[in-house]
Design a protein around this motif. Structure first.
Motif, PDB file in Angstrom:
ATOM      1  N   LEU A   1      58.950  28.535  61.773  1.00  0.00           N
ATOM      2  CA  LEU A   1      58.120  29.150  60.751  1.00  0.00           C
ATOM      3  C   LEU A   1      58.588  28.574  59.429  1.00  0.00           C
ATOM      4  O   LEU A   1      59.772  28.682  59.094  1.00  0.00           O
ATOM      5  CB  LEU A   1      58.273  30.668  60.739  1.00  0.00           C
TER       6      LEU A   1
ATOM      7  N   ALA B   1      53.242  28.033  61.267  1.00  0.00           N
ATOM      8  CA  ALA B   1      53.930  28.247  62.538  1.00  0.00           C
ATOM      9  C   ALA B   1      53.741  27.037  63.446  1.00  0.00           C
ATOM     10  O   ALA B   1      52.649  26.454  63.494  1.00  0.00           O
ATOM     11  CB  ALA B   1      53.397  29.496  63.228  1.00  0.00           C
TER      12      ALA B   1
ATOM     13  N   CYS C   1      50.623  31.160  67.676  1.00  0.00           N
ATOM     14  CA  CYS C   1      50.644  32.134  66.585  1.00  0.00           C
ATOM     15  C   CYS C   1      49.688  33.292  66.853  1.00  0.00           C
ATOM     16  O   CYS C   1      49.980  34.436  66.485  1.00  0.00           O
ATOM     17  CB  CYS C   1      50.289  31.424  65.279  1.00  0.00           C
TER      18      CYS C   1
ATOM     19  N   TYR D   1      50.891  36.605  68.330  1.00  0.00           N
ATOM     20  CA  TYR D   1      51.924  37.335  67.618  1.00  0.00           C
ATOM     21  C   TYR D   1      51.373  38.131  66.442  1.00  0.00           C
ATOM     22  O   TYR D   1      50.483  37.660  65.719  1.00  0.00           O
ATOM     23  CB  TYR D   1      52.977  36.364  67.086  1.00  0.00           C
TER      24      TYR D   1
ATOM     25  N   MET E   1      52.100  39.133  62.726  1.00  0.00           N
ATOM     26  CA  MET E   1      52.812  38.386  61.698  1.00  0.00           C
ATOM     27  C   MET E   1      53.082  39.278  60.498  1.00  0.00           C
ATOM     28  O   MET E   1      52.272  40.163  60.166  1.00  0.00           O
ATOM     29  CB  MET E   1      51.985  37.179  61.254  1.00  0.00           C
TER      30      MET E   1
ATOM     31  N   SER F   1      47.784  40.503  65.616  1.00  0.00           N
ATOM     32  CA  SER F   1      47.558  39.170  66.166  1.00  0.00           C
ATOM     33  C   SER F   1      46.122  38.677  65.964  1.00  0.00           C
ATOM     34  O   SER F   1      45.918  37.497  65.669  1.00  0.00           O
ATOM     35  CB  SER F   1      47.919  39.142  67.647  1.00  0.00           C
TER      36      SER F   1
ATOM     37  N   ARG G   1      45.357  35.564  57.854  1.00  0.00           N
ATOM     38  CA  ARG G   1      45.833  34.595  58.825  1.00  0.00           C
ATOM     39  C   ARG G   1      44.698  33.702  59.281  1.00  0.00           C
ATOM     40  O   ARG G   1      43.530  34.113  59.273  1.00  0.00           O
ATOM     41  CB  ARG G   1      46.484  35.282  60.016  1.00  0.00           C
TER      42      ARG G   1
ATOM     43  N   ASN H   1      44.191  31.673  62.686  1.00  0.00           N
ATOM     44  CA  ASN H   1      44.771  31.401  64.006  1.00  0.00           C
ATOM     45  C   ASN H   1      44.419  30.009  64.532  1.00  0.00           C
ATOM     46  O   ASN H   1      44.996  29.571  65.523  1.00  0.00           O
ATOM     47  CB  ASN H   1      44.352  32.473  65.002  1.00  0.00           C
TER      48      ASN H   1
ATOM     49  N   ASN I   1      47.121  28.101  62.568  1.00  0.00           N
ATOM     50  CA  ASN I   1      48.463  28.654  62.816  1.00  0.00           C
ATOM     51  C   ASN I   1      49.198  28.957  61.514  1.00  0.00           C
ATOM     52  O   ASN I   1      50.384  28.638  61.347  1.00  0.00           O
ATOM     53  CB  ASN I   1      49.304  27.689  63.654  1.00  0.00           C
ATOM     54  N   THR I   2      48.482  29.571  60.586  1.00  0.00           N
ATOM     55  CA  THR I   2      49.095  29.908  59.300  1.00  0.00           C
ATOM     56  C   THR I   2      48.853  31.378  58.945  1.00  0.00           C
ATOM     57  O   THR I   2      47.883  31.994  59.393  1.00  0.00           O
ATOM     58  CB  THR I   2      48.524  29.046  58.160  1.00  0.00           C
TER      59      THR I   2
ATOM     60  N   ALA J   1      57.382  36.499  62.927  1.00  0.00           N
ATOM     61  CA  ALA J   1      56.436  36.605  64.042  1.00  0.00           C
ATOM     62  C   ALA J   1      57.027  37.527  65.093  1.00  0.00           C
ATOM     63  O   ALA J   1      58.205  37.411  65.439  1.00  0.00           O
ATOM     64  CB  ALA J   1      56.162  35.233  64.639  1.00  0.00           C
TER      65      ALA J   1
END
Length: 116
Positions: free
Chosen positions: A4, A24, A29, A32, A34, A53, A72, A74, A77-78, A98
């Protein structure tokens, strides 16, 4: 390798804005929850904001409600933290985390300093 990596910290004047980003890698990601935490000198690490998530639910510390927004992506992945109307008491190292069941990963942190 699970990583991360936070970015976007810096020095800003009171009332200003910053956008932190957490990238990530090495894991999914979107499996999870976050979170963003922060730790000021001499203080314990505290939860700032979290997002589930799927991004359906968010949670904020009372001290940052209506000023900070967690989001986020997904696909990328940020996880981002938009911080507006920053105050000197927001000065801290900000960490990305995470969580999934017994799995927990932390970033290395990024410094945010709010000062005139």
């Amino acid at each position: 390798q699970v990583q991360l990596v936070e970015s976007g910290g810096g020095l800003v004047q009171p009332g200003g804005s910053l956008r932190l980003s957490c990238a990530a890698s090495g894991f999914r990601c979107d499996w999870y929850d976050m979170s963003w935490y922060r730790q000021a000198p001499g203080k314990e690490r505290e939860l700032v904001a979290s997002i589930t998530s799927a991004g359906v639910s968010t949670n904020y510390a009372d001290s940052v409600k209506a000023r900070f927004t967690i989001s986020r992506d997904n696909v990328k992945n940020t996880v981002d933290l938009q911080m507006n109307n920053l105050k000197p008491e927001d000065t801290a190292v900000y960490y990305c985390k995470a969580d999934r069941s017994s799995y927990r990963y932390w970033g290395q942190g990024t410094q945010v300093t709010v000062s005139s």
